[in-house]
Structure formats: C-alpha cells, structure tokens
Design an enzyme around this catalytic site. Structure first.
Site, mmCIF file in Angstrom:
data_model
loop_
_atom_site.group_PDB
_atom_site.id
_atom_site.type_symbol
_atom_site.label_atom_id
_atom_site.label_comp_id
_atom_site.label_asym_id
_atom_site.label_seq_id
_atom_site.Cartn_x
_atom_site.Cartn_y
_atom_site.Cartn_z
ATOM 1 N N ARG A 56 30.226 43.953 43.320
ATOM 2 C CA ARG A 56 30.111 45.017 42.307
ATOM 3 C C ARG A 56 28.660 45.352 42.020
ATOM 4 O O ARG A 56 28.326 46.508 41.754
ATOM 5 C CB ARG A 56 30.856 44.584 41.041
ATOM 6 C CG ARG A 56 32.387 44.625 41.225
ATOM 7 C CD ARG A 56 33.086 43.814 40.157
ATOM 8 N NE ARG A 56 34.541 43.940 40.180
ATOM 9 C CZ ARG A 56 35.362 43.308 41.015
ATOM 10 N NH1 ARG A 56 34.884 42.510 41.949
ATOM 11 N NH2 ARG A 56 36.676 43.481 40.937
ATOM 12 N N GLY A 124 38.720 42.047 51.620
ATOM 13 C CA GLY A 124 39.678 42.882 50.892
ATOM 14 C C GLY A 124 39.042 43.541 49.681
ATOM 15 O O GLY A 124 39.365 44.690 49.344
ATOM 16 N N ARG A 152 46.271 43.786 56.109
ATOM 17 C CA ARG A 152 46.497 43.710 54.657
ATOM 18 C C ARG A 152 46.894 45.062 54.062
ATOM 19 O O ARG A 152 46.431 46.111 54.508
ATOM 20 C CB ARG A 152 45.241 43.149 53.970
ATOM 21 C CG ARG A 152 44.972 41.734 54.473
ATOM 22 C CD ARG A 152 43.822 41.084 53.786
ATOM 23 N NE ARG A 152 44.083 40.881 52.363
ATOM 24 C CZ ARG A 152 43.168 40.426 51.511
ATOM 25 N NH1 ARG A 152 41.945 40.155 51.950
ATOM 26 N NH2 ARG A 152 43.476 40.262 50.249
ATOM 27 N N SER A 197 46.315 43.114 39.878
ATOM 28 C CA SER A 197 45.250 43.074 40.878
ATOM 29 C C SER A 197 43.975 43.702 40.331
ATOM 30 O O SER A 197 43.935 44.887 40.019
ATOM 31 C CB SER A 197 45.689 43.828 42.146
ATOM 32 O OG SER A 197 44.565 44.086 42.952
ATOM 33 N N GLN A 199 41.439 44.180 42.105
ATOM 34 C CA GLN A 199 40.937 45.106 43.126
ATOM 35 C C GLN A 199 41.516 46.501 42.919
ATOM 36 O O GLN A 199 40.799 47.502 43.018
ATOM 37 C CB GLN A 199 41.287 44.592 44.523
ATOM 38 C CG GLN A 199 40.537 43.312 44.873
ATOM 39 C CD GLN A 199 40.921 42.764 46.228
ATOM 40 O OE1 GLN A 199 41.819 43.280 46.892
ATOM 41 N NE2 GLN A 199 40.241 41.714 46.652
ATOM 42 N N ASP A 350 42.765 32.823 43.668
ATOM 43 C CA ASP A 350 42.171 32.303 44.901
ATOM 44 C C ASP A 350 42.133 30.775 44.949
ATOM 45 O O ASP A 350 41.719 30.195 45.959
ATOM 46 C CB ASP A 350 40.744 32.849 45.064
ATOM 47 C CG ASP A 350 40.748 34.356 45.301
ATOM 48 O OD1 ASP A 350 41.750 34.881 45.814
ATOM 49 O OD2 ASP A 350 39.737 35.005 44.955
ATOM 50 N N ARG A 381 48.894 32.772 52.322
ATOM 51 C CA ARG A 381 48.469 31.455 51.822
ATOM 52 C C ARG A 381 49.629 30.636 51.276
ATOM 53 O O ARG A 381 49.507 29.404 51.191
ATOM 54 C CB ARG A 381 47.409 31.630 50.725
ATOM 55 C CG ARG A 381 46.092 32.113 51.265
ATOM 56 C CD ARG A 381 45.045 32.281 50.181
ATOM 57 N NE ARG A 381 43.778 32.718 50.785
ATOM 58 C CZ ARG A 381 42.772 33.258 50.113
ATOM 59 N NH1 ARG A 381 42.876 33.450 48.809
ATOM 60 N NH2 ARG A 381 41.665 33.602 50.740
#
Ligand code: S3P
Length: 472
Positions: A56, A124, A152, A197, A199, A350, A381
């Site tokens: 960022r 990502g 993805r 999310s 993102q 994560d 994962r």
C-alpha cells in the site's frame, strides 16, 4: 532469493528488480529440510516489514503529489512486483538504501499506460489492489502472474469494479491473464463484501479514489484496515462507521489531492508467526521478536495462542507510523488444543497453516472453524495443511470448512517431504514443524519463501534453527 537464502537456481518472477541475472546464480538444491536443533532457540531478531502495508505504501505514494519516503519496506518478491508495476505506470520508484525507498507520485488519476504486460508474480494483493486502481484510469493494461496467481479467482474484484464502468477480459472464471480498460467516467459505488476480504475492500476503495463522489464498502466482518488508515495518512477524507451486527461501513471521498507522507513500515505479524511458533515448539526456547505490528485487525493468532496456554509477553507497546507495534517475548511451553471461532478468521487468515503446526504438537483437539477462504490462497491451504500434517503422522481431518487437528501433547513423527506448490506460507509452516518433530520435515522447493520473507532462512538460523539443503 536463491542467493540470499543460499538456495537454488530457477525461474524467478519478473519483478523488474533483479540484482543478478539467472545464469550467474550457481546451481544448488532448492529443497530444504528442517530438523530438531541441538539447543533451544534463543535471541532477539527484528521482523521484516509488513507485506500488506508495504504494497500500500508504494501504491498510495504513487497516487500522491510529491515524494514519499518509506522506511522498513519489505523487500520480498511480492512487494518488488508492486514496485515494478507502479514504475511501469509512470511513478518514480527507487530504492535508496536498506529497506528505504522513495516514491515520486503522479497524483490521483495521473497514471500512464505501460508499454507491456505487467507481471505480478505470486502476489494476490498486488493483483487485486492494482485492478482496483486501473478500473478508474482511462487506460488499457494487461496483467498476469505466476502459475499460482493464474489459478486464483479475480471475479471477486472484477464484479464490483465492473460496476464503476471498467471492462475486463480474462480467462475462464476471471483468471489471469486479465486485460482491463478503466472507466472514462467512473460511477461511484456502495458495495457490500460477499466474502470477508481486505483485498476486495481495498480494490473498491482504490477505484473510488479516482471517481467523483463517495464510494462506500460495507464489511459485515472486520478485515485488516491498513488501506483506510493509510488513505487518511495521505490526506484523503475517509469515514468509518459501525455497521449493523459488528461490521463497518467505510467511505472514501473521491478525487482528493493526496499529499506525500513518510511511512514507517512495522514488522509483519504474519511473518512473525513462524519464528514465534518455532520458539513455542522447540523445548527450552526463549526468543524476542522486535517491532511486530499488533493492529487489532491482525492479532487473531495471538488470541488463539493465549487460549492454548502460550507464554507470550507484549513489551514496549508503541505507535509507529500510525500502526501499533510491540516486541514479543516468547517462551516455549506445553500447549493445549482450542476451539477457534470462524469470526476470528479475517484477523489471522494467513496464520492458519502455522497455527495447525502448533495444534499438532498441543495436547487435545484443535478445531479451526470457517476456513473456506484458505482454499483460494496461493495454494489450497486447507487441503495442503491437512495432507501435509497427515504425511507427518498427525491425526487430522477436514469437516466442511473446518480443520480438526488431534494433538497428543507431543510433536508428530515427521519424516515427510511436503510440496510447497508456490506457496511461501506452506513452505515456512512445515519447516517450523520440522524443528519440533523426531524425524526431519523437508519441503521440495524453498524458493517461494522469497515472496514474503526473503531472510527467513538466515533469520531462523540466527535463532538456532537447523535447516539443510536437499534434493535438486
Ligand atoms: C491481504 C489480505 C488477505 C491476506 C493477504 C494480504 C491484504 O487476503 O490473505 O495475504 O494485504 O489486503 P484476502 O483479502 O483475500 O483475505
């Protein structure tokens, strides 16, 4: 990464920041095995910069008027891909010293069309946030990534960004490569996140930055808030209000003049998780990790570990660059299983693979609930953690979106080689497990670790970890 961690030769992402050509890197094994060290882990280490904040800082710096000085930038491949992308779009992005970078911004709406495809490697975050930026620039840009990123889902950003008026051409299922033509006259949006999310939230807010009027994102579950914090730091008007049932609504006023502002990047709690759990699992260890970000939207792992009985002390709590940080002192000890609620997932998304390694060494059952999002990370994962732990002799099951690990109070046997599948966190998680198991745990390819933690191997060795290169 091959050089820095003493590992092997192989294809490297085209980040635009490569100190040495591939043919000069000596042939070496790319696998790595971890085994129980002869002594406890000990020492004090500084954790590298936060990946989310590093991405960022480069992106917002590129939108500001003036020069942004960044200190503590994570110099991992993911962030270097963002640096190269912002440079390709016309910003001045320059490394001026160890983890010190300078960005000469072009102002909101000032990016220029690059002459070639942008390759975002494994990242990502770079992908989703960049699509947000491009959605409201009147340009056409082609974006791709590595074998993991190309699998993805991008529809989660393509859908909301199309509402601003952007047009996308992608492979089936919204997968990379993607061509984006940004909206000439973007229309502001109010968008409710269908998945928790950060993102997606950030992509929509970034699209709103170059859109007249107000753009809002409703997040029913709170996700990391670095975008909101940093937009405010650069002088944008951002309003955050509570939303029914514990969520938030975040509104950005479009087309502000962002003003360059210095950034000091705190240590990444998601990277700290690896030496932290290694210190808990190797008997007798005492380790201090300095400058770790403890933004409340990122501390779910600490909550879980406290519930599991971990001995972790937060020292010297302070605010650096607008983000809370602390030094963490960790002492090894016995852990017990815990029931981890689904609502905690966004604050530790994560960290589940490495938490599962701790759970496999703890006494009793750990149930980690609501992990659907783990299936769409750099690799699946959820499946990868369960299969890898089973290969190491742990009792583990997936029920719906929950991961269940039956700990015996002792580490599992180990003795397996795990495929890292272009997933840095899976590679590091299993190396951490191998420091505690009776037989070593190997990963087939350690190069992927450079995405987020290029100094993982030397840092862990400083603490006393046993890693040895294996295979080809
Ligand atoms: C990130 C958000 C998370 C996280 C990723 C970084 C960010 O992804 O997994 O490593 O910087 O916004 P999601 O938003 O997809 O959960």
């Amino acid at each position: 990464m091959g050089r820095r961690a003493g590992l092997g030769k192989g294809p490297r992402p085209q980040t635009g920041y490569q100190a040495m050509p591939d043919d000069m890197i000596p042939d070496a094994p790319v696998g790595l095995a971890a085994s129980a060290p002869p002594r406890p882990l000990s020492g004090t280490v500084r954790i590298p910069g936060d990946k989310s904040i590093s991405h960022r800082s480069l992106m917002f710096g590129a939108h500001a008027v003036g020069r942004t000085e960044i200190d503590g930038l994570l110099e991992g491949e993911d962030v270097l891909a963002t640096a190269a992308a912002m440079r390709a779009l016309g910003a001045g992005v320059e490394r001026v010293g160890d983890r010190r970078w300078r960005v000469d911004g072009v102002g909101v709406g000032g990016l220029a069309e690059p002459g070639d495809m942008i390759d975002l490697g494994n990242s990502g975050t770079a992908a989703r946030l960049l699509l947000g930026i491009l959605a409201t620039h009147d340009l056409t840009v082609f974006v791709t990534g590595d074998g993991s990123l190309r699998t993805r889902p991008m529809n989660r950003v393509i859908d909301p960004l199309s509402r601003f008026g952007a047009r996308f051409v992608s492979r089936e299922g919204g997968r990379f490569p993607v061509a984006v033509t940004g909206a000439r006259e973007p229309v502001p949006q109010t968008y409710r996140l269908p998945v928790p999310s950060a993102q997606v939230k950030s992509a929509v807010l970034l699209a709103g930055l170059n859109t007249p009027g107000e753009t809002s994102v409703i997040e029913p579950e709170i996700t990391r808030d670095h975008t909101e914090r940093m937009l405010g730091h650069f002088g944008a008007t951002v309003r955050v209000a509570p939303y029914e049932g514990g969520g938030k609504i975040i509104t950005v006023v479009g087309q502000p003049e962002l003003v360059a502002a210095p950034i000091s990047v705190p240590g990444d709690p998601s990277s700290a998780a690896f030496p932290l759990i290694a210190a808990l699992l190797v008997p007798g260890s005492e380790v201090t990790l300095t400058g770790v970000g403890i933004n409340p939207s990122r501390t779910g792992l600490l909550e879980c570990l406290f519930e599991m009985g971990a001995d972790i002390t937060r020292l010297n709590q302070r605010v650096e660059g607008g983000e809370p940080v602390a030094d963490l002192r960790i002492r090894a000890g016995r852990l017990k299983g815990a029931d981890i609620p689904p609502g905690r997932a966004p604050s530790m998304i994560d960290e589940y693979p490495v938490l599962a390694m701790a759970a496999a060494c703890a006494e009793g059952r750990t149930r980690m609930r609501g992990l659907a999002e783990l299936r769409v990370k750099e690799s699946d994962r959820l499946t990868g953690t369960a299969e890898g732990l089973a290969a190491c002799g742990a009792r583990v099951a997936i029920e719906g979106d929950d991961l269940i690990v039956e700990g015996t109070g002792n580490p599992p046997q180990g003795g397996a080689t795990i495929q890292s599948r272009l997933d840095h966190r899976m590679a590091m998680a299993f190396l951490v497990l191998g420091l505690a198991t009776k037989a070593p745990v190997a990963i087939d390819d350690a190069r992927t670790i450079a995405s987020s933690f290029p100094d993982f191997v030397p840092l862990m060795r400083t603490l006393g970890a046993e890693f040895r290169a294996v295979g080809h």
